[in-house]
Design a protein around this motif. Structure first.
Motif, PDB file in Angstrom:
ATOM      1  N   LYS A 116       0.826  -1.211   0.000  1.00  0.00           N
ATOM      2  CA  LYS A 116       0.000   0.000   0.000  1.00  0.00           C
ATOM      3  C   LYS A 116       0.862   1.264   0.000  1.00  0.00           C
ATOM      4  CE  LYS A 116      -3.947   2.063   2.412  1.00  0.00           C
ATOM      5  NZ  LYS A 116      -4.889   1.913   3.549  1.00  0.00           N
ATOM      6  N   ILE A 117       1.927   1.260   0.792  1.00  0.00           N
ATOM      7  CA  ILE A 117       2.818   2.429   0.860  1.00  0.00           C
ATOM      8  C   ILE A 117       3.556   2.621  -0.460  1.00  0.00           C
ATOM      9  CG2 ILE A 117       4.879   3.399   1.966  1.00  0.00           C
ATOM     10  CD1 ILE A 117       3.984   1.793   4.526  1.00  0.00           C
ATOM     11  N   GLU A 130       7.790   8.128   3.303  1.00  0.00           N
ATOM     12  CA  GLU A 130       7.358   6.777   2.924  1.00  0.00           C
ATOM     13  C   GLU A 130       8.465   5.754   3.173  1.00  0.00           C
ATOM     14  OE1 GLU A 130       4.108   7.729  -0.597  1.00  0.00           O
ATOM     15  OE2 GLU A 130       6.256   7.865  -1.053  1.00  0.00           O
ATOM     16  N   GLN A 133       8.275   4.977   6.678  1.00  0.00           N
ATOM     17  CA  GLN A 133       7.110   4.132   6.975  1.00  0.00           C
ATOM     18  C   GLN A 133       7.414   2.664   6.678  1.00  0.00           C
ATOM     19  OE1 GLN A 133       3.843   5.766   4.715  1.00  0.00           O
ATOM     20  NE2 GLN A 133       3.916   7.724   5.812  1.00  0.00           N
TER      21      GLN A 133
END
Length: 200
Positions: A116-117, A130, A133
């Motif tokens: 998803k990222i 990101e 993340q």
């Protein structure tokens, strides 16, 4: 009777081996980032599990990987790159963001979040936030200790494995070449302590 019997010293315990490889890992009392620091006693079970899960059992391989982890993590005190602070670089072997993304995508528990990222992009196309993340997904205790073994099995070719398994400095330098770093006195000192810890 009356004579001395010479015996080899008993094998070191896993904890004693880790402490001899990473001498500053007996405590987290002075750690700059206490939430990232783990003692050898805390790191040991996770390292043993990760090596076994990746079928890494040969003492020269264990010595090489543990030496790299101990060096890169500052004796288990860091799980992220703080100096100079490269976004997305971390885990206990200080993997670059592209490898952390690949690692995250290989793990059932976090691959959906990583997908998803990333949204189909390569790591170098991600923003710094990101990249961090993605690192958040793999830097914790559950996966952060296993990244070195994952990297060795997925990124280092068969000839590197053969060289590392054979032991000696040639194998160590072949492993460093796969990782993309150079031999240095400070880095080699960890490997020398590790080879001694495994009686190599």
């Amino acid at each position: 009777k009356g004579g001395l019997t010479l015996r080899r010293p008993p094998p070191q315990t896993a904890l004693a081996q880790l402490l001899s490889i990473a001498p500053a890992s007996s405590t987290c009392a002075s750690a700059p980032f206490p939430d990232e620091c783990r003692t050898a006693a805390q790191a040991g079970p996770a390292l043993i599990t990760s090596m076994a899960a990746n079928s890494i059992y040969a003492p020269p391989e264990l010595a090489a990987l543990l030496a790299l982890i101990a060096f890169e993590s500052g004796d288990f005190k860091y799980a992220r790159n703080h100096y100079p602070g490269r976004p997305g670089q971390g885990t206990r072997n200080m993997q670059m963001p592209n490898f952390n993304l690949a690692y995250a995508l290989s793990l059932d528990k976090v691959k959906d979040a990583a997908t998803k990222i990333a949204a189909g992009r390569a790591a170098d196309a991600l923003s710094d936030a990101e990249k961090d993340q993605i690192l958040d997904l793999v830097a914790g205790d559950e996966f952060g200790w296993g990244s070195a073994a994952w990297f060795y099995n997925t990124e280092c070719k068969a000839d590197v494995h053969t060289a590392v398994q054979a032991g000696g400095r040639t194998g160590w330098e072949a492993y460093l070449g796969c990782v993309g770093v150079s031999s240095s006195a400070e880095r080699d000192a960890y490997w020398e302590r590790a080879t001694a810890a495994f009686g190599l």
